[in-house]
Design an enzyme around this catalytic site. Structure first.
Site, PDB file in Angstrom:
ATOM      1  N   GLY A 239       0.756  -1.245   0.000  1.00 28.26           N
ATOM      2  CA  GLY A 239       0.000   0.000   0.000  1.00 28.26           C
ATOM      3  C   GLY A 239       0.782   1.289   0.000  1.00 28.26           C
ATOM      4  N   GLU A 275       3.962  -6.790   1.895  1.00 28.57           N
ATOM      5  CA  GLU A 275       3.521  -7.162   0.549  1.00 28.57           C
ATOM      6  C   GLU A 275       3.568  -5.952  -0.383  1.00 28.57           C
ATOM      7  OE1 GLU A 275      -0.464  -8.592   1.148  1.00 28.57           O
ATOM      8  OE2 GLU A 275       0.162 -10.300   2.358  1.00 28.57           O
ATOM      9  N   PRO A 276       4.721  -5.319  -0.569  1.00 29.50           N
ATOM     10  CA  PRO A 276       4.753  -4.139  -1.430  1.00 29.50           C
ATOM     11  C   PRO A 276       4.624  -4.532  -2.903  1.00 29.50           C
ATOM     12  CG  PRO A 276       6.980  -4.771  -0.839  1.00 29.50           C
ATOM     13  CD  PRO A 276       6.058  -5.693  -0.086  1.00 29.50           C
ATOM     14  N   GLY A 277       3.862  -3.759  -3.655  1.00 32.53           N
ATOM     15  CA  GLY A 277       3.743  -4.007  -5.093  1.00 32.53           C
ATOM     16  C   GLY A 277       4.223  -2.792  -5.853  1.00 32.53           C
ATOM     17  N   ARG A 278       3.367  -1.743  -5.861  1.00 28.94           N
ATOM     18  CA  ARG A 278       3.630  -0.522  -6.615  1.00 28.94           C
ATOM     19  C   ARG A 278       4.974   0.110  -6.245  1.00 28.94           C
ATOM     20  NH1 ARG A 278      -0.856   2.716  -8.055  1.00 28.94           N
ATOM     21  NH2 ARG A 278      -1.994   1.665  -6.410  1.00 28.94           N
ATOM     22  N   ARG A 314      -5.172   2.329 -16.207  1.00 28.01           N
ATOM     23  CA  ARG A 314      -5.268   3.156 -14.999  1.00 28.01           C
ATOM     24  C   ARG A 314      -5.948   4.517 -15.228  1.00 28.01           C
ATOM     25  NH1 ARG A 314      -1.847   4.771 -12.038  1.00 28.01           N
ATOM     26  NH2 ARG A 314      -2.723   4.095 -10.066  1.00 28.01           N
ATOM     27  N   CYS A 346     -12.501   2.418 -29.464  1.00 26.91           N
ATOM     28  CA  CYS A 346     -13.775   3.081 -29.737  1.00 26.91           C
ATOM     29  C   CYS A 346     -14.549   3.386 -28.460  1.00 26.91           C
ATOM     30  CB  CYS A 346     -14.604   2.191 -30.641  1.00 26.91           C
ATOM     31  SG  CYS A 346     -13.605   1.546 -31.966  1.00 26.91           S
ATOM     32  N   GLU A 347     -13.964   4.127 -27.559  1.00 28.59           N
ATOM     33  CA  GLU A 347     -14.643   4.561 -26.335  1.00 28.59           C
ATOM     34  C   GLU A 347     -14.057   5.899 -25.942  1.00 28.59           C
ATOM     35  OE1 GLU A 347     -15.356   2.218 -22.983  1.00 28.59           O
ATOM     36  OE2 GLU A 347     -15.119   0.314 -24.024  1.00 28.59           O
ATOM     37  N   TYR A 375       0.684  -2.354 -12.252  1.00 30.73           N
ATOM     38  CA  TYR A 375      -0.720  -2.346 -12.683  1.00 30.73           C
ATOM     39  C   TYR A 375      -0.857  -1.800 -14.106  1.00 30.73           C
ATOM     40  CZ  TYR A 375      -0.997  -3.020  -7.666  1.00 30.73           C
ATOM     41  OH  TYR A 375      -0.793  -3.488  -6.387  1.00 30.73           O
TER      42      TYR A 375
HETATM   43  N1  LLP Z   1      -1.454  -7.076  -0.711  1.00 31.86           N
HETATM   44  C1  LLP Z   1      -2.747  -7.195  -1.029  1.00 31.86           C
HETATM   45  C2  LLP Z   1      -3.581  -8.142  -0.292  1.00 31.86           C
HETATM   46  C3  LLP Z   1      -3.291  -6.401  -2.056  1.00 31.86           C
HETATM   47  O1  LLP Z   1      -4.581  -6.525  -2.363  1.00 31.86           O
HETATM   48  C4  LLP Z   1      -2.460  -5.486  -2.752  1.00 31.86           C
HETATM   49  C5  LLP Z   1      -2.988  -4.659  -3.828  1.00 31.86           C
HETATM   50  C6  LLP Z   1      -1.102  -5.413  -2.389  1.00 31.86           C
HETATM   51  C7  LLP Z   1      -0.628  -6.217  -1.358  1.00 31.86           C
HETATM   52  C8  LLP Z   1      -0.127  -4.497  -3.074  1.00 31.86           C
HETATM   53  O2  LLP Z   1      -0.487  -3.170  -2.908  1.00 31.86           O
HETATM   54  P1  LLP Z   1       0.514  -1.988  -3.368  1.00 31.86           P
HETATM   55  O3  LLP Z   1       1.750  -2.077  -2.513  1.00 31.86           O
HETATM   56  O4  LLP Z   1       0.832  -2.209  -4.799  1.00 31.86           O
HETATM   57  O5  LLP Z   1      -0.264  -0.772  -3.143  1.00 31.86           O
HETATM   58  N2  LLP Z   1      -4.812  -1.549  -9.731  1.00 31.86           N
HETATM   59  C9  LLP Z   1      -4.719  -0.496  -8.754  1.00 31.86           C
HETATM   60  C10 LLP Z   1      -4.157  -0.977  -7.440  1.00 31.86           C
HETATM   61  C11 LLP Z   1      -4.889  -2.159  -6.869  1.00 31.86           C
HETATM   62  C12 LLP Z   1      -4.250  -2.727  -5.643  1.00 31.86           C
HETATM   63  C13 LLP Z   1      -4.822  -4.055  -5.309  1.00 31.86           C
HETATM   64  N3  LLP Z   1      -4.216  -4.692  -4.192  1.00 31.86           N
HETATM   65  C14 LLP Z   1      -3.922   0.666  -9.344  1.00 31.86           C
HETATM   66  O6  LLP Z   1      -3.504   0.577 -10.494  1.00 31.86           O
HETATM   67  O7  LLP Z   1      -3.734   1.684  -8.689  1.00 31.86           O
END
Ligand code: LLP
Length: 421
Positions: A239, A275-278, A314, A346-347, A375
């Protein structure tokens, strides 16, 4: 240090000119920088040096196995939300004991695959899911290690669609039901309680909601221990937000986040899971695209580019801002022009931005959309029968395609006309 930057008047990814990638691979394509991925992972992991911590990269943000393999080499674990993501993580060389399985709707088949692989932990989100997991584990004569994802009812996250920790969201066990859920789990033969899990949202630009959630979970952990549960791990989800170039938010740097987590969890005696993603992948990738046409509207100019909402969803889905730059650096005396940058779909929603000031561009010019490493490709589709765009990984002066562009024949091969027609 930016790894997508100008050298000699044109933009490079590390030491490779984006123009060269466009000429070799074609556009649109995603381009990723290995150095940026590695730096982000290390900065994040280093902020938890000295404590017992697992960084389980959230595969959904960018799930290419080339990327996962580069993170595996640095010691990353994985947060997965489907059997498919689990298979990706294992294929890329992430050890099963560093894999956490999240998600509100795991199927019995997915549970079986994860138990066979001996993953680290299931983050369970409801009692019905718990009972299914218990019976799958019983069939296999094993114990399933679990944490409950609890919903701390904390407001956080950059957009309504990516906020997850409020009580009206579908995620997690309601706060008031958490202790009862643990009591029910403790009574099940094939479940082993290991920890507690939360994830409050995404693109969070402030430490306060994290602090609130961590403090609440800390109290819950004490109560659970008093109730006799052996809680060893605390997963605080992902997050942490990133800058997108519009100065609308200034997310806290990972070391501040790390210091805050360390301070609040110092006396909890738990292994921390993140659980970092972004934060790891967002600014490690760009979408490279070409201007197809410059169209003069009545009151505006449109840049019609060869990337579209199916490639980068996005902006259409969350009104998200992505910084746009021309690959060829503008001369010193250029004047900005206001453009709506749109794709060929086409949107009307296939609009990346409206009234953006950019240097004058013409058909054939290349541009990039920044911060597209998270994402982006993982949320792309083949809408309008536009084949998924390739992904290219750069390291120094080398680059390689890590996802090929399918042909239309590849797409049509998966479809059939029914025999009874
Ligand atoms: N853990 C869980 C359980 C999650 O659902 C998520 C993201 C993460 C970790 C990773 O979160 P982050 O560190 O990336 O914020 N598609 C959207 C974001 C959706 C996030 C979904 N869950 C966007 O493009 O902004």
């Amino acid at each position: 240090m930016r790894h997508f930057d100008f050298k000699d008047g044109e933009m490079f990814a590390e030491d490779v000119a984006l123009r060269e990638i466009a000429e070799t691979i074609g556009t649109p394509c995603y381009v990723y920088s290995t150095a940026t991925f590695e730096r982000h992972y290390k900065v994040f992991a280093d902020s938890f040096k000295g404590i017992d911590a697992l960084v389980a990269y959230s595969v959904k943000a960018n799930s290419n196995i080339g990327i996962l393999a580069s993170l595996a080499k640095l010691g990353a674990g994985a947060d997965v939300v489907s059997g498919g993501e689990l298979q990706r993580a294992l294929t890329a060389g992430i050890p099963a004991d560093k894999v956490v399985f999240s998600g509100v709707g795991k199927t019995a088949d997915e549970m079986r695959i994860a138990l066979t692989a001996s993953i680290r932990i299931f983050n369970v989100e409801s009692l019905p899911e718990l009972y299914v997991l218990n019976s799958v584990a019983a069939e296999m004569d094993v114990k399933a290690p679990i944490a409950f994802r609890v919903n701390p009812d904390v407001t956080a996250g950059g957009h309504e669609k990516i906020s997850t920790g409020k009580k009206e969201n579908k995620f997690g066990i309601a706060w008031s039901q958490a202790e009862r859920a643990y009591a029910e789990a403790a009574a099940l033969e094939n479940i082993e309680i290991v920890g507690v899990d939360v994830h409050i949202g995404s693109q969070i630009d402030d430490l306060a909601p994290f602090e609130k959630a961590i403090s609440k979970v800390g109290e819950l952990i004490s109560r659970l221990r008093t109730n006799g549960h052996n809680i060893r791990s605390f997963d605080i989800g992902g997050g942490l937000g990133i800058p997108y170039g519009d100065n609308s938010i200034t997310p806290p740097p990972p070391d501040q986040y790390g210091a805050m987590v360390k301070r609040l969890t110092a006396d909890m005696d738990v292994e921390m899971i993140f659980e970092p993603g972004r934060m790891i992948s967002g600014n490690a990738g760009i979408l490279l695209s070409k201007v197809l046409y410059v169209k003069e509207g009545e009151d505006r100019k449109f840049l019609i580019i060869d990337a579209a909402m199916n490639d980068l969803l996005r902006p259409a889905l969350y009104d998200a801002y992505h910084e746009i730059e021309a690959v060829k650096a503008p001369g010193s005396d250029y004047e900005d022009i206001s453009y709506d940058v749109v794709g060929p779909i086409c949107e009307s929603g296939d609009t990346f931005t409206k009234s953006r000031e950019l240097p004058e561009m013409k058909a054939g010019d290349l541009l990039v959309m920044h911060s597209a490493g998270a994402y982006g490709a993982s949320q792309s589709s083949q809408y309008n029968t536009r084949p998924l765009v390739p992904e290219v990984l750069v390291k120094g002066s080398q680059f390689e395609v890590i996802r090929k562009r399918p042909t239309v024949e590849d797409i049509l091969k998966t479809e059939t006309v029914p025999s009874w027609l």
